[in-house]
Design an enzyme around this catalytic site. Structure first.
Site, mmCIF file in Angstrom:
data_model
loop_
_atom_site.group_PDB
_atom_site.id
_atom_site.type_symbol
_atom_site.label_atom_id
_atom_site.label_comp_id
_atom_site.label_asym_id
_atom_site.label_seq_id
_atom_site.Cartn_x
_atom_site.Cartn_y
_atom_site.Cartn_z
ATOM 1 C CG HIS A 237 -1.935 -1.031 1.274
ATOM 2 N ND1 HIS A 237 -2.985 -0.993 2.158
ATOM 3 C CD2 HIS A 237 -2.098 -2.156 0.541
ATOM 4 C CE1 HIS A 237 -3.756 -2.048 1.966
ATOM 5 N NE2 HIS A 237 -3.236 -2.765 0.989
ATOM 6 C CD GLU B 116 -1.988 4.139 3.200
ATOM 7 O OE1 GLU B 116 -1.717 3.528 2.135
ATOM 8 O OE2 GLU B 116 -3.121 4.126 3.695
ATOM 9 C CB CYS C 201 -6.445 -0.600 5.425
ATOM 10 S SG CYS C 201 -4.709 -1.127 5.305
ATOM 11 C CB CYS D 160 -1.958 1.639 6.248
ATOM 12 S SG CYS D 160 -1.572 0.799 4.692
#
Length: 151
Positions: free
Chosen positions: A53, A55, A83, A86
């Protein structure tokens, strides 16, 4: 010191992710001096890595370059509510502030779902600012998923 938003840089990363066929999420990490420390868009499909992801990528990049596991005083701009995975990484890295665009009622982990920072087990709770560039971020996501439903 005047507030400067770096959300447009994150949106550019999200657009680049969409161009690569990735879910259009972008992130930018800003150091305490106001300089871009790292920026990335999702790369889960490209890397065959469910943890890639935006992040996570910026946290990994900045920590590796700085030789530390802590990003105290850093700001994270991300186009979509992080999420739970993260959010946990943000807490572990001790990031000071998180600015995000679109809310994610389905998979978010900050204001929705797991609400990672609301748990007593959260090692660190950053300041959270939502709705920064929300319309642009939401439009990117809607357009991306609509194109996949109706090719």
């Amino acid at each position: 010191m005047a507030f400067t938003s770096y959300m447009e840089l994150a949106l550019n990363e999200a657009r680049a992710a969409a161009d690569r066929g990735e879910v259009p999420v972008g992130a930018v990490l800003i150091d305490p001096q106001g300089q871009v420390a790292a920026q990335a868009g999702n790369r889960t499909r490209e890397r065959n890595d469910p943890t890639a992801h935006a992040e996570i990528l910026v946290i990994r990049d900045a920590c590796a370059r700085l030789g530390t596991e802590r990003l105290i005083g850093f700001d994270l701009y991300v186009t979509l509510e992080p999420c739970a995975m993260c959010a946990a990484a943000i807490a572990a890295a001790r990031i000071g502030r998180v600015y995000f665009g679109a809310s994610d009622p389905k998979s978010g982990g900050v204001l929705h779902g797991a609400r990672v920072f609301d748990h007593p087990q959260a090692h660190h709770v950053p300041e959270i600012y939502d709705g920064i560039g929300e319309a642009s971020a939401a439009d990117l996501l809607k357009t991306f998923f609509a194109a996949r439903r109706h090719p």
